[in-house]
Motif scaffolding. Structure first.
Motif, PDB file in Angstrom:
ATOM      1  N   SER A  80       0.832  -1.196   0.000  1.00 30.83           N
ATOM      2  CA  SER A  80       0.000   0.000   0.000  1.00 30.83           C
ATOM      3  C   SER A  80       0.869   1.250   0.000  1.00 30.83           C
ATOM      4  O   SER A  80       0.568   2.237  -0.662  1.00 30.83           O
ATOM      5  N   SER A 105      -2.022  -2.654  -7.145  1.00 34.65           N
ATOM      6  CA  SER A 105      -3.395  -2.745  -6.648  1.00 34.65           C
ATOM      7  C   SER A 105      -3.959  -4.131  -6.892  1.00 34.65           C
ATOM      8  O   SER A 105      -4.655  -4.705  -6.046  1.00 34.65           O
ATOM      9  N   GLN A 109      -5.186  -6.915  -4.095  1.00 36.59           N
ATOM     10  CA  GLN A 109      -6.495  -7.567  -4.186  1.00 36.59           C
ATOM     11  C   GLN A 109      -6.359  -9.085  -4.169  1.00 36.59           C
ATOM     12  O   GLN A 109      -7.081  -9.787  -3.451  1.00 36.59           O
ATOM     13  N   GLU A 137     -12.949  -5.737   2.587  1.00 36.22           N
ATOM     14  CA  GLU A 137     -11.725  -5.090   2.118  1.00 36.22           C
ATOM     15  C   GLU A 137     -11.452  -5.358   0.637  1.00 36.22           C
ATOM     16  O   GLU A 137     -10.518  -4.791   0.077  1.00 36.22           O
ATOM     17  N   ASN A 139     -11.963  -4.979  -3.240  1.00 36.51           N
ATOM     18  CA  ASN A 139     -12.520  -3.985  -4.156  1.00 36.51           C
ATOM     19  C   ASN A 139     -13.601  -4.584  -5.049  1.00 36.51           C
ATOM     20  O   ASN A 139     -14.562  -3.915  -5.415  1.00 36.51           O
ATOM     21  N   LYS A 140     -13.413  -5.825  -5.396  1.00 37.31           N
ATOM     22  CA  LYS A 140     -14.414  -6.533  -6.185  1.00 37.31           C
ATOM     23  C   LYS A 140     -14.412  -7.993  -5.769  1.00 37.31           C
ATOM     24  O   LYS A 140     -13.429  -8.497  -5.235  1.00 37.31           O
TER      25      LYS A 140
END
Length: 239
Positions: A80, A105, A109, A137, A139-140
């Motif tokens: 991060s 990113s 994920q 947490e 994103n998808k």
């Protein structure tokens, strides 16, 4: 004998030193530059792919263990931080590093998803509860995560884990596969608490397809009276 050998070797080198040095061919310079360009290209390619190889190695050797939670958290913090570093660069550099940011990113994920799926198989209920919480947490959510959550809802031996999983799935109610899975789960539940929670979930999602399943559930022998009353009210609301 050694002295004789040394003398022969000395004469050989003297003769070699008298040989004329050939002039380089016309093709030597272009070949050298071509070789140099190829080497540079290989170095750049290895440099560009080194980050991806690093994360690939992490995923290959990563096996979830409760005692390694700190290591997982540290990796995510570092990744991060790297994303923040790239994102904070001047515009011209940020554009150049856009692909690196996207890759980082994506790796974050994937690691979160891998962590969650691994923890769902942990024999400790507390760890499985943590795994379900990780869905917030992500994103998808892909089919692997949805299938894992539905399996947990239908077969986890711990009632609390099933209830928390149901809450997580309701948050993903915009996915058609989740809705279908929740409807199919109605006939698979034996716990009165989970049955009541599913009834509330169907009302919240306004899933009218569940009416048919609820009517079948009412035909079950030894159905809890409180659950029966809840289902009858749910059918009225959804009909």
């Amino acid at each position: 004998m050694n002295e004789e050998f040394d003398e022969i070797e000395k004469q050989l080198w003297e003769q070699l030193g008298k040989l004329p040095t050939p002039d380089p061919s016309q093709a030597m310079k272009p070949r050298f530059h071509a070789m140099l360009d190829t080497y540079k290209a290989e170095v750049e390619e290895k440099k560009a792919s080194s980050l991806g190889l690093f994360f690939a190695k992490i995923k290959e050797v990563f096996v979830y263990k409760p005692s390694y939670n700190w290591a997982y958290a540290m990796v995510l913090i570092l990744m991060s931080g790297a994303i923040g570093y790239f994102a904070g660069k001047p515009t011209n550099q940020a554009v150049a590093d856009q692909n690196d940011v996207k890759q980082l990113s994506s790796e974050v994920q994937e690691m979160k998803e891998m962590m969650m799926l691994s923890m769902l198989e942990n024999p400790t209920a507390t760890e499985r509860l943590k795994a379900v919480s990780y869905t917030q947490e992500l994103n998808k959510v892909d089919d692997k995560v949805i299938d894992a959550l539905l399996t947990t809802l239908n077969s986890d031996p711990n009632e609390n884990v099933r209830l928390v999983t149901l809450e997580a799935l309701v948050q993903l109610g915009n996915y058609p596969k989740v809705r279908e899975g929740l409807v199919q789960s109605l006939m698979k539940q034996e716990s009165p608490l989970v049955q009541v929670a599913l009834a509330d979930a169907m009302v919240k999602l306004q899933e009218k397809r569940s009416v048919k399943e609820f009517k079948q559930l009412l035909q079950k022998e030894n159905l809890n009276k409180a659950v029966k009353g809840k289902i009858e009210k749910t059918i009225q609301v959804l009909s």
